[in-house]
Design a protein around this motif. Structure first.
Motif, mmCIF file in Angstrom:
data_model
loop_
_atom_site.group_PDB
_atom_site.id
_atom_site.type_symbol
_atom_site.label_atom_id
_atom_site.label_comp_id
_atom_site.label_asym_id
_atom_site.label_seq_id
_atom_site.Cartn_x
_atom_site.Cartn_y
_atom_site.Cartn_z
ATOM 1 N N LEU A 1 5.258 -62.170 -9.293
ATOM 2 C CA LEU A 1 5.326 -60.753 -8.915
ATOM 3 C C LEU A 1 4.705 -59.838 -9.970
ATOM 4 O O LEU A 1 4.238 -58.740 -9.656
ATOM 5 N N ILE A 2 4.658 -60.269 -11.213
ATOM 6 C CA ILE A 2 4.205 -59.421 -12.324
ATOM 7 C C ILE A 2 2.800 -58.839 -12.125
ATOM 8 O O ILE A 2 2.610 -57.644 -12.363
ATOM 9 N N PRO A 3 1.806 -59.596 -11.684
ATOM 10 C CA PRO A 3 0.483 -58.972 -11.488
ATOM 11 C C PRO A 3 0.509 -57.814 -10.493
ATOM 12 O O PRO A 3 -0.229 -56.833 -10.654
ATOM 13 N N HIS A 4 1.356 -57.887 -9.506
ATOM 14 C CA HIS A 4 1.464 -56.813 -8.515
ATOM 15 C C HIS A 4 2.144 -55.584 -9.123
ATOM 16 O O HIS A 4 1.748 -54.449 -8.845
ATOM 17 N N ILE A 5 3.145 -55.816 -9.952
ATOM 18 C CA ILE A 5 3.798 -54.706 -10.652
ATOM 19 C C ILE A 5 2.805 -54.075 -11.628
ATOM 20 O O ILE A 5 2.738 -52.851 -11.744
ATOM 21 N N ASP A 6 2.028 -54.909 -12.318
ATOM 22 C CA ASP A 6 1.014 -54.385 -13.234
ATOM 23 C C ASP A 6 0.000 -53.517 -12.495
ATOM 24 O O ASP A 6 -0.403 -52.462 -12.999
ATOM 25 N N SER A 7 -0.424 -53.949 -11.316
ATOM 26 C CA SER A 7 -1.363 -53.152 -10.513
ATOM 27 C C SER A 7 -0.755 -51.813 -10.129
ATOM 28 O O SER A 7 -1.412 -50.776 -10.205
ATOM 29 N N LEU A 8 0.508 -51.831 -9.730
ATOM 30 C CA LEU A 8 1.196 -50.588 -9.372
ATOM 31 C C LEU A 8 1.341 -49.682 -10.591
ATOM 32 O O LEU A 8 1.160 -48.462 -10.491
ATOM 33 N N THR A 9 1.607 -50.271 -11.746
ATOM 34 C CA THR A 9 1.718 -49.496 -12.980
ATOM 35 C C THR A 9 0.390 -48.821 -13.311
ATOM 36 O O THR A 9 0.353 -47.624 -13.624
ATOM 37 N N LYS A 10 -0.696 -49.561 -13.228
ATOM 38 C CA LYS A 10 -2.028 -48.995 -13.500
ATOM 39 C C LYS A 10 -2.342 -47.867 -12.523
ATOM 40 O O LYS A 10 -2.851 -46.817 -12.914
ATOM 41 N N TRP A 11 -2.065 -48.099 -11.251
ATOM 42 C CA TRP A 11 -2.309 -47.065 -10.235
ATOM 43 C C TRP A 11 -1.484 -45.817 -10.549
ATOM 44 O O TRP A 11 -1.987 -44.695 -10.469
ATOM 45 N N SER A 12 -0.228 -46.011 -10.921
ATOM 46 C CA SER A 12 0.655 -44.886 -11.250
ATOM 47 C C SER A 12 0.110 -44.081 -12.417
ATOM 48 O O SER A 12 0.101 -42.845 -12.387
ATOM 49 N N LEU A 13 -0.330 -44.775 -13.450
ATOM 50 C CA LEU A 13 -0.878 -44.083 -14.620
ATOM 51 C C LEU A 13 -2.149 -43.308 -14.271
ATOM 52 O O LEU A 13 -2.353 -42.189 -14.755
ATOM 53 N N GLN A 14 -2.977 -43.878 -13.421
ATOM 54 C CA GLN A 14 -4.225 -43.220 -13.018
ATOM 55 C C GLN A 14 -3.968 -41.997 -12.150
ATOM 56 O O GLN A 14 -4.761 -41.058 -12.155
ATOM 57 N N ASN A 15 -2.880 -42.004 -11.403
ATOM 58 C CA ASN A 15 -2.649 -40.953 -10.408
ATOM 59 C C ASN A 15 -1.484 -40.021 -10.711
ATOM 60 O O ASN A 15 -1.229 -39.089 -9.955
ATOM 61 N N MET A 16 -0.788 -40.230 -11.812
ATOM 62 C CA MET A 16 0.405 -39.443 -12.106
ATOM 63 C C MET A 16 0.095 -37.957 -12.239
ATOM 64 O O MET A 16 0.845 -37.120 -11.726
ATOM 65 N N GLU A 17 -0.964 -37.613 -12.906
ATOM 66 C CA GLU A 17 -1.310 -36.212 -13.085
ATOM 67 C C GLU A 17 -1.542 -35.522 -11.729
ATOM 68 O O GLU A 17 -1.051 -34.419 -11.496
ATOM 69 N N THR A 18 -2.236 -36.192 -10.841
ATOM 70 C CA THR A 18 -2.486 -35.647 -9.500
ATOM 71 C C THR A 18 -1.185 -35.509 -8.716
ATOM 72 O O THR A 18 -0.949 -34.486 -8.065
ATOM 73 N N ILE A 19 -0.345 -36.509 -8.807
ATOM 74 C CA ILE A 19 0.934 -36.472 -8.092
ATOM 75 C C ILE A 19 1.796 -35.323 -8.604
ATOM 76 O O ILE A 19 2.371 -34.568 -7.813
ATOM 77 N N MET A 20 1.869 -35.163 -9.919
ATOM 78 C CA MET A 20 2.670 -34.075 -10.496
ATOM 79 C C MET A 20 2.102 -32.708 -10.091
ATOM 80 O O MET A 20 2.855 -31.784 -9.783
ATOM 81 N N SER A 21 0.799 -32.596 -10.074
ATOM 82 C CA SER A 21 0.153 -31.358 -9.643
ATOM 83 C C SER A 21 0.467 -31.066 -8.178
ATOM 84 O O SER A 21 0.758 -29.922 -7.801
ATOM 85 N N ASN A 22 0.411 -32.091 -7.362
ATOM 86 C CA ASN A 22 0.733 -31.930 -5.940
ATOM 87 C C ASN A 22 2.187 -31.511 -5.736
ATOM 88 O O ASN A 22 2.492 -30.665 -4.894
ATOM 89 N N ARG A 23 3.082 -32.100 -6.502
ATOM 90 C CA ARG A 23 4.498 -31.725 -6.406
ATOM 91 C C ARG A 23 4.705 -30.264 -6.780
ATOM 92 O O ARG A 23 5.458 -29.545 -6.131
ATOM 93 N N LYS A 24 4.053 -29.844 -7.857
ATOM 94 C CA LYS A 24 4.173 -28.465 -8.303
ATOM 95 C C LYS A 24 3.628 -27.509 -7.246
ATOM 96 O O LYS A 24 4.256 -26.494 -6.941
#
Length: 121
Positions: free
Chosen positions: A93-116
């Motif tokens: 399962l770890i490679p899939h969690i790692d992929s989700l982690t990378k995606w989260s890091l790449q998109n966190m700023e956009t997500i936070m901006s969208n929430r605001k």
């Protein structure tokens, strides 16, 4: 009758059942910690996380063990020694969690901006 059938199908959905386990606050973090250290005792996991209660850590580890992601080994000594490690299923399962982690890091700023923007709309 048809509504009951749909409810049963939703409850037996493999994706929903697996994702429900990781939708909590701690499971993914515990899996990542065990992946880094290979074998850890309960208190070592607790210290690594910091703000998880012992009860919540215990409950989460039992759930991960029940699903077969984590194994628990008890040594017959006083005081009892218990070690936790990822199983082959957990490791897979770890490679899939790692992929989700990378995606989260790449998109966190956009997500936070969208929430605001949503909150201010």
């Amino acid at each position: 009758m048809e509504k009951n059938l749909k409810k049963i199908e939703i409850n037996n959905c493999p994706v929903r059942n697996v994702l429900d386990r990781f939708g909590d606050k701690w499971s993914i973090l515990i899996l990542l910690i065990l992946n880094e250290e290979a074998v850890l005792r309960f208190n070592e996991i607790h210290k690594s996380i910091g703000d998880i209660s012992q009860k919540m850590l215990s409950v989460t580890l039992k759930s991960l063990e029940a699903d077969g992601f984590v194994s628990r080994k008890v040594y017959p000594q006083i005081p009892p020694k218990v070690e936790y490690r990822l199983t082959a299923l957990g490791i897979s399962l770890i490679p899939h969690i790692d992929s989700l982690t990378k995606w989260s890091l790449q998109n966190m700023e956009t997500i936070m901006s969208n929430r605001k923007a949503y909150k201010n709309a």
